[in-house]
Design a protein around this motif. Structure first.
Motif, PDB file in Angstrom:
ATOM      1  N   UNK A  64      11.427   3.974 -10.379  1.00  0.00           N
ATOM      2  CA  UNK A  64      12.177   3.456 -11.505  1.00  0.00           C
ATOM      3  C   UNK A  64      12.012   4.253 -12.834  1.00  0.00           C
ATOM      4  N   UNK A  65      10.803   3.863 -13.311  1.00  0.00           N
ATOM      5  CA  UNK A  65      10.654   4.597 -14.881  1.00  0.00           C
ATOM      6  C   UNK A  65      10.458   6.003 -14.680  1.00  0.00           C
ATOM      7  N   UNK A  66      10.414   6.835 -13.646  1.00  0.00           N
ATOM      8  CA  UNK A  66      10.316   8.303 -13.705  1.00  0.00           C
ATOM      9  C   UNK A  66      11.836   8.856 -13.519  1.00  0.00           C
ATOM     10  N   UNK A  67      12.752   8.086 -13.341  1.00  0.00           N
ATOM     11  CA  UNK A  67      14.261   8.347 -13.146  1.00  0.00           C
ATOM     12  C   UNK A  67      14.611   9.021 -14.410  1.00  0.00           C
ATOM     13  N   UNK A  68      15.449  10.150 -14.578  1.00  0.00           N
ATOM     14  CA  UNK A  68      15.691  10.802 -15.695  1.00  0.00           C
ATOM     15  C   UNK A  68      16.572  10.154 -16.856  1.00  0.00           C
ATOM     16  N   UNK A  70      16.201   6.748 -17.230  1.00  0.00           N
ATOM     17  CA  UNK A  70      14.929   6.031 -17.600  1.00  0.00           C
ATOM     18  C   UNK A  70      14.003   6.771 -18.588  1.00  0.00           C
ATOM     19  N   UNK A  71      13.594   7.576 -17.912  1.00  0.00           N
ATOM     20  CA  UNK A  71      12.264   8.724 -18.643  1.00  0.00           C
ATOM     21  C   UNK A  71      11.502   7.912 -19.549  1.00  0.00           C
ATOM     22  N   UNK A  72      10.673   7.038 -18.571  1.00  0.00           N
ATOM     23  CA  UNK A  72       9.469   6.117 -19.351  1.00  0.00           C
ATOM     24  C   UNK A  72       8.257   6.913 -18.544  1.00  0.00           C
ATOM     25  N   UNK A  73       7.903   7.958 -18.873  1.00  0.00           N
ATOM     26  CA  UNK A  73       6.611   8.317 -18.120  1.00  0.00           C
ATOM     27  C   UNK A  73       5.246   7.739 -18.428  1.00  0.00           C
ATOM     28  N   UNK A  74       5.093   6.915 -19.429  1.00  0.00           N
ATOM     29  CA  UNK A  74       3.916   6.158 -19.827  1.00  0.00           C
ATOM     30  C   UNK A  74       3.870   4.873 -18.810  1.00  0.00           C
ATOM     31  N   UNK A  75       5.153   4.141 -18.598  1.00  0.00           N
ATOM     32  CA  UNK A  75       5.108   3.033 -17.584  1.00  0.00           C
ATOM     33  C   UNK A  75       5.009   3.784 -16.079  1.00  0.00           C
ATOM     34  N   UNK A  76       5.666   4.757 -15.800  1.00  0.00           N
ATOM     35  CA  UNK A  76       5.633   5.342 -14.666  1.00  0.00           C
ATOM     36  C   UNK A  76       4.184   5.501 -14.330  1.00  0.00           C
ATOM     37  N   UNK A  77       3.312   6.327 -15.111  1.00  0.00           N
ATOM     38  CA  UNK A  77       2.035   6.579 -14.846  1.00  0.00           C
ATOM     39  C   UNK A  77       1.099   5.266 -14.649  1.00  0.00           C
ATOM     40  N   UNK A 124      14.295  -3.442 -18.353  1.00  0.00           N
ATOM     41  CA  UNK A 124      13.193  -3.178 -19.447  1.00  0.00           C
ATOM     42  C   UNK A 124      12.028  -2.885 -19.070  1.00  0.00           C
ATOM     43  N   UNK A 125      11.139  -2.184 -19.882  1.00  0.00           N
ATOM     44  CA  UNK A 125       9.505  -2.158 -19.505  1.00  0.00           C
ATOM     45  C   UNK A 125       9.108  -3.437 -19.389  1.00  0.00           C
ATOM     46  N   UNK A 126       9.270  -4.415 -20.310  1.00  0.00           N
ATOM     47  CA  UNK A 126       8.761  -5.692 -20.440  1.00  0.00           C
ATOM     48  C   UNK A 126       9.191  -6.527 -19.097  1.00  0.00           C
ATOM     49  N   UNK A 127      10.186  -6.286 -18.585  1.00  0.00           N
ATOM     50  CA  UNK A 127      10.602  -7.145 -17.240  1.00  0.00           C
ATOM     51  C   UNK A 127       9.678  -6.644 -16.346  1.00  0.00           C
ATOM     52  N   UNK A 128       9.572  -5.532 -16.207  1.00  0.00           N
ATOM     53  CA  UNK A 128       8.778  -4.830 -15.286  1.00  0.00           C
ATOM     54  C   UNK A 128       7.037  -5.190 -15.320  1.00  0.00           C
ATOM     55  N   UNK A 129       6.638  -5.281 -16.800  1.00  0.00           N
ATOM     56  CA  UNK A 129       5.289  -5.950 -16.805  1.00  0.00           C
ATOM     57  C   UNK A 129       5.300  -7.536 -16.191  1.00  0.00           C
ATOM     58  N   UNK A 130       6.368  -8.192 -16.659  1.00  0.00           N
ATOM     59  CA  UNK A 130       6.388  -9.433 -16.392  1.00  0.00           C
ATOM     60  C   UNK A 130       6.063  -9.447 -14.564  1.00  0.00           C
ATOM     61  N   UNK A 131       6.751  -8.695 -13.889  1.00  0.00           N
ATOM     62  CA  UNK A 131       6.945  -8.679 -12.461  1.00  0.00           C
ATOM     63  C   UNK A 131       5.488  -8.094 -11.939  1.00  0.00           C
ATOM     64  N   UNK A 132       4.945  -7.275 -12.788  1.00  0.00           N
ATOM     65  CA  UNK A 132       3.675  -6.707 -12.330  1.00  0.00           C
ATOM     66  C   UNK A 132       2.564  -8.194 -12.552  1.00  0.00           C
ATOM     67  N   UNK A 133       2.782  -8.829 -13.429  1.00  0.00           N
ATOM     68  CA  UNK A 133       1.857  -9.788 -13.803  1.00  0.00           C
ATOM     69  C   UNK A 133       1.945 -10.861 -12.831  1.00  0.00           C
ATOM     70  N   UNK A 203       5.878   2.027 -27.377  1.00  0.00           N
ATOM     71  CA  UNK A 203       4.707   1.654 -26.553  1.00  0.00           C
ATOM     72  C   UNK A 203       4.458   2.510 -25.251  1.00  0.00           C
ATOM     73  N   UNK A 204       5.609   3.142 -24.737  1.00  0.00           N
ATOM     74  CA  UNK A 204       5.636   3.939 -23.709  1.00  0.00           C
ATOM     75  C   UNK A 204       4.913   5.224 -24.077  1.00  0.00           C
ATOM     76  N   UNK A 205       4.871   5.796 -25.167  1.00  0.00           N
ATOM     77  CA  UNK A 205       4.157   6.850 -25.778  1.00  0.00           C
ATOM     78  C   UNK A 205       2.746   6.418 -25.895  1.00  0.00           C
ATOM     79  N   UNK A 206       2.383   5.390 -26.222  1.00  0.00           N
ATOM     80  CA  UNK A 206       1.005   4.896 -26.095  1.00  0.00           C
ATOM     81  C   UNK A 206       0.357   4.725 -24.806  1.00  0.00           C
ATOM     82  N   UNK A 207       1.196   4.374 -23.747  1.00  0.00           N
ATOM     83  CA  UNK A 207       0.627   4.243 -22.505  1.00  0.00           C
ATOM     84  C   UNK A 207       0.320   5.534 -21.872  1.00  0.00           C
ATOM     85  N   UNK A 208       0.970   6.731 -22.233  1.00  0.00           N
ATOM     86  CA  UNK A 208       0.654   7.973 -22.020  1.00  0.00           C
ATOM     87  C   UNK A 208      -0.905   8.458 -22.627  1.00  0.00           C
TER      88      UNK A 208
END
Length: 208
Positions: A64-68, A70-77, A124-133, A203-208
């Protein structure tokens, strides 16, 4: 080429002497060393599936976060890495059962059930992090239930070694992972409260 011809010649010689066989009798190995209880083995096999389901859910997050759009490579990684870790957990459990003399047959049946991810899109990235938790908390609970099954077997067989392995290795990693996700979510929400969408981008840049 000469090596191949030599191997073919060797097989022809063995076949001519009647020593070459396509099948062999099952080895007569004593079974006394195999002492895992059926309920514990079944619980471990089931948990292998849980780890693989978690891996598939993380794969969906990474995709999902790799989609063009969305383009959040930090979250994708982050999520692709989590998927690899879940697969590694499943492999560790399979290797453990093999070490204890289990899984001598029907290994492939463990991975034939439906493992489609429950969710494939996130706002959002926050909703994905909540689901991951929440996903990690669910897996942790299932590991604790697995420990209980193998510790309190109806046959009064406490599988101390497996319980210690799950408690020391798996639960420790689960608790550390949960704390890490909770910290990431806290930092992200603070950034987004102050900077909105820019906060998620930073934050996405920080994850990278």
């Amino acid at each position: 080429m000469m090596k191949v011809l030599g191997i073919v010649a060797l097989f022809m010689v063995l076949g001519a002497h009647g020593d070459l066989q396509c099948e062999h009798r099952a080895p007569n190995v004593p079974k006394e060393w195999i002492d895992m209880q059926t309920s514990c083995v079944s619980a471990v096999r089931s948990h292998v599936m849980e780890e693989l389901r978690a891996a598939m859910q993380y794969m969906a997050m990474g995709a999902h976060f790799s989609r063009d759009q969305i383009n959040r490579p930090g979250f994708a990684n982050l999520f692709f890495k989590a998927a690899s870790e879940e697969r590694e957990h499943a492999i560790k459990l399979i290797e453990y059962l093999l070490m204890r003399g289990e899984l001598t047959s029907e290994v492939s049946n463990m991975i034939t059930r439906n493992m489609s991810p429950n969710v494939t899109n996130w706002a959002s990235g926050a909703s994905a992090l909540k689901d991951a938790l929440m996903l990690e908390a669910s897996v942790t609970k299932k590991i604790r239930n697995l420990i209980k099954v193998c510790e309190d077997d109806p046959a009064n067989f406490n599988d101390y070694h497996l319980v210690d392995y799950l408690t020391g290795d798996f639960l420790t990693e689960q608790y550390e992972g949960q704390r890490d996700l909770a910290g990431k979510l806290s930092s992200l929400e603070k950034l987004m409260n102050k900077h909105g969408a820019l906060g998620e981008f930073l934050f996405d840049k920080k994850l990278m």
